[in-house]
Design a protein around this motif. Structure first.
Motif: not given
Length: 328
Positions: A1-5, A149-151
């Motif tokens: 997931x990207x930071x905003x998500x 959560x994967x960053x």
């Protein structure tokens, strides 16, 4: 997931007080994202570096009460009231005994005689085992009680953050030109310094200090590694060789257009920062002389700098002439 998500997902989890673990490579900005998510909900943030704790640090110290019984005094960093996020950073880098001390706090919201206030959520973060950072395998009993959560770093998210944080505009343009250098970590390389969102912030601060050329090269190599530093220094040289922005806007039809893509990127970035309604006719002329993809880039960045330019006749004329390449 990207930071905003990630921020959106964490906001949901904080609303229901669900513990979560954020996985990501070193330097991608896990701590900053947790802080951003807490701020988005107006919550207090207590950042505890689990790797620095001993097992007894969370339990506290005993004292003898009036009845002669031993009572544990919890540490001052644990919250007593209010609403917030207790963030256990680098949890899986902590020794197994420290992780065990966190179990009850995460799973039961208690630690001995201490109870986590109702308005608080426990979040944790750590590096992935594949990154070859110092980690300990998380016990399955603990892992099963967390949302994982994967960053993954994302250039657009980082650029948006970097602009607000005052990161050097030349660095933002360079990473737009070389997006793969935002985060380039090879765990097998053994290189001490490597490009990451965190290390590019270091580079921006170094540039703000204006060191000499020789020192700048050494500092950049020490921040982002040899290869990325060389590319960045070359891009900075290109930026320094460009004509003054005011001179470009004064003569947009006569200024020499660079041939190198990196130089055109740098030109677009520097000119876009001067966007205004009055400068729009010059911007339209310059955009018309650039390769079409760079013309679109220039106008997009100019509109981000000064949104009112989209209402000018010059912008509308340029948009009409390039309607076949614009995405609505």
């Amino acid at each position: 997931m990207k930071p905003s998500q990630i921020v959106s997902a964490l906001a949901t989890l904080m609303d229901i007080r669900q513990p979560a673990f954020l996985w990501g490579a070193p330097g991608v900005g896990k701590s900053q994202v947790v802080a951003q998510a807490a701020a988005s909900r107006g919550l207090e943030l207590i950042d505890v570096r689990a790797v620095l704790l001993d097992p007894v640090d969370l339990r506290g110290l005993p004292r003898i009460d009036a009845q002669g019984a031993a009572v544990w005094c919890p540490p001052a960093f644990l919250p007593r009231a209010g609403r917030g996020v207790l963030f256990l950073d680098e949890l899986n880098s902590a020794p197994p005994l420290v992780q065990a001390a966190c179990y009850q706090l995460i799973l039961d919201r208690k630690l001995g005689e201490y109870a986590l206030p109702e308005g608080w959520t426990v979040l944790a973060a750590g590096n992935r085992e594949s990154d070859r950072a110092i980690t300990h395998r998380m016990p399955s009993a603990l892992a099963n009680r967390l949302v994982h959560l994967d960053f993954e770093p994302d250039l657009d998210d980082w650029l948006s953050w970097a602009e607000g944080a005052g990161v050097d505009s030349r660095l933002r343009a360079f990473l737009r030109f070389r997006p793969k250098l935002l985060h380039a970590h090879d765990p097998l390389s053994g290189e001490k310094a490597f490009p990451s969102p965190r290390s590019w912030e270091f580079v921006s601060r170094i540039l703000d200090a204006r060191p000499g050329r020789e020192a700048l090269g050494a500092l950049l190599r020490g921040a982002v590694g040899e290869a990325a530093a060389l590319e960045c220094l070359g891009y900075l040289d290109i930026c320094d060789s460009l004509p003054e922005t005011d001179a470009v806007l004064a003569n947009p039809g006569g200024v020499r257009i660079p041939e190198e893509p990196a130089a055109i990127y740098a030109l677009c970035e520097s000119v876009a920062r001067k966007a205004s309604d009055g400068a729009m006719p010059s911007l339209a002329v310059l955009a018309g002389r650039l390769p079409v993809e760079f013309g679109v880039l220039l106008m997009r960045d100019a509109a981000a700098t000064e949104p009112s330019i989209v209402e000018t006749e010059a912008f509308k004329g340029w948009a009409c002439a390039n309607s076949d390449v614009l995405v609505v």
